[in-house]
Design a protein around this motif. Structure first.
Motif, PDB file in Angstrom:
ATOM      1  N   UNK A 157       0.837  -1.201   0.000  1.00 24.21           N
ATOM      2  CA  UNK A 157       0.000   0.000   0.000  1.00 24.21           C
ATOM      3  C   UNK A 157       0.872   1.251   0.000  1.00 24.21           C
ATOM      4  N   UNK A 158       1.988   1.203   0.719  1.00 24.70           N
ATOM      5  CA  UNK A 158       2.937   2.314   0.771  1.00 24.70           C
ATOM      6  C   UNK A 158       3.439   2.664  -0.627  1.00 24.70           C
ATOM      7  N   UNK A 159       3.714   1.640  -1.415  1.00 23.29           N
ATOM      8  CA  UNK A 159       4.243   1.854  -2.763  1.00 23.29           C
ATOM      9  C   UNK A 159       3.156   2.228  -3.763  1.00 23.29           C
ATOM     10  N   UNK A 160       1.923   1.788  -3.517  1.00 21.32           N
ATOM     11  CA  UNK A 160       0.843   2.030  -4.471  1.00 21.32           C
ATOM     12  C   UNK A 160      -0.488   2.110  -3.727  1.00 21.32           C
ATOM     13  N   UNK A 161      -1.003   3.325  -3.488  1.00 18.10           N
ATOM     14  CA  UNK A 161      -2.266   3.450  -2.754  1.00 18.10           C
ATOM     15  C   UNK A 161      -3.451   2.823  -3.479  1.00 18.10           C
ATOM     16  N   UNK A 162      -3.302   2.521  -4.779  1.00 22.73           N
ATOM     17  CA  UNK A 162      -4.386   1.848  -5.496  1.00 22.73           C
ATOM     18  C   UNK A 162      -4.603   0.427  -4.969  1.00 22.73           C
ATOM     19  N   UNK A 163      -3.590  -0.152  -4.318  1.00 19.40           N
ATOM     20  CA  UNK A 163      -3.781  -1.441  -3.642  1.00 19.40           C
ATOM     21  C   UNK A 163      -4.801  -1.281  -2.520  1.00 19.40           C
ATOM     22  N   UNK A 164      -4.705  -0.175  -1.782  1.00 25.23           N
ATOM     23  CA  UNK A 164      -5.672   0.110  -0.720  1.00 25.23           C
ATOM     24  C   UNK A 164      -7.072   0.279  -1.300  1.00 25.23           C
ATOM     25  N   UNK A 165      -7.176   1.022  -2.389  1.00 24.95           N
ATOM     26  CA  UNK A 165      -8.492   1.222  -3.006  1.00 24.95           C
ATOM     27  C   UNK A 165      -9.063  -0.099  -3.510  1.00 24.95           C
ATOM     28  N   UNK A 170     -12.500  -0.717  -4.873  1.00 25.46           N
ATOM     29  CA  UNK A 170     -12.430   0.204  -6.004  1.00 25.46           C
ATOM     30  C   UNK A 170     -11.088   0.063  -6.712  1.00 25.46           C
ATOM     31  N   UNK A 171     -10.933  -0.969  -7.551  1.00 27.09           N
ATOM     32  CA  UNK A 171      -9.687  -1.118  -8.302  1.00 27.09           C
ATOM     33  C   UNK A 171      -9.538  -0.008  -9.331  1.00 27.09           C
ATOM     34  N   UNK A 172      -8.342   0.125  -9.865  1.00 23.01           N
ATOM     35  CA  UNK A 172      -8.039   1.230 -10.783  1.00 23.01           C
ATOM     36  C   UNK A 172      -9.010   1.303 -11.949  1.00 23.01           C
ATOM     37  N   UNK A 173      -9.280   0.169 -12.603  1.00 22.84           N
ATOM     38  CA  UNK A 173     -10.149   0.205 -13.779  1.00 22.84           C
ATOM     39  C   UNK A 173     -11.542   0.707 -13.432  1.00 22.84           C
TER      40      UNK A 173
END
Length: 220
Positions: A157-165, A170-173
């Protein structure tokens, strides 16, 4: 909605959370532990390279851990946002120019999280938000295996907050699709979203190549 199911390779070595949101995740993990010795064992395990790929789905995570001659399976749950909360969060992303670019570039603006909390949307977990289970015979809940997975998630999550989403449903797509469906804010140029997405994809690919010891000149 697009599927969220993802398998993420664990981070290895002495990785530590460096962002404010990564540290907030670590704090939640550590506050859920029973004893400091469990956290020490979990940190050692998390950094040892003995965790398998981490599977992330809507509100759920799974991972196997190699611990001596055992291979315990860890599962975790973190409540996904309901439709009303997802809509509210997407609205908050859309109303301020640059927020989607920040997210795609690996940044989680503090003001976005604060405004989300004011709207009743909780993104970052608290210690009581985690529900862990492990196939080992430890009576602790969470056990060091589960805490190790919690640390690994913190680093991801630290490297990519989209993992948290993605964990929150709520994935990126889906995020991009919802933003397109509601229309771009007037303050955002017509190509900003595509440019931000392309930059994020290139950055992600560059990190993968660097980790594999391969050149990245063609991406620059």
């Amino acid at each position: 909605m697009s599927p969220i199911h993802r398998r993420l390779p664990p981070r290895r070595g002495g990785a530590r959370a460096s962002t404010w949101w990564g540290k907030a995740w670590v704090r939640a993990v550590e506050e859920s532990a029973y004893a400091e010795e469990d956290l020490r064992a979990a940190r050692t395990l998390a950094r040892s390279g003995r965790l398998g790929p981490i599977t992330i789905d809507r509100g759920a995570v799974g991972c196997t851990v190699l611990d001596d001659d055992r291979l315990p399976a860890v599962t975790g749950a973190l409540a996904a946002l309901d439709d009303a909360s997802l809509d509210a969060f997407v609205e908050l992303v859309a109303v301020e120019s640059g927020r989607i670019a920040d997210l795609l570039a690996g940044d989680l603006p503090l003001t976005l999280v604060e405004h989300a909390e004011e709207a009743g949307v909780e993104l970052l977990p608290y210690s009581g938000d985690f529900a862990w289970a492990c196939s080992c015979d430890a009576w602790l809940d969470p056990c060091p295996h589960a805490l190790a997975v919690g640390y690994q998630l913190a680093w991801l999550v630290d490297a990519d907050p989209l993992v948290l989403l993605g964990l929150r449903g709520l994935p990126r797509d889906d995020l991009l699709a919802r933003l397109h469906a509601r229309g771009r804010p007037a303050t955002t140029g017509p190509d900003d979203l595509e440019l931000a997405l392309d930059a994020a994809l290139r950055a992600g690919r560059a990190l993968e190549l660097l980790a594999a010891g391969q050149p990245i000149d063609h991406l620059l």
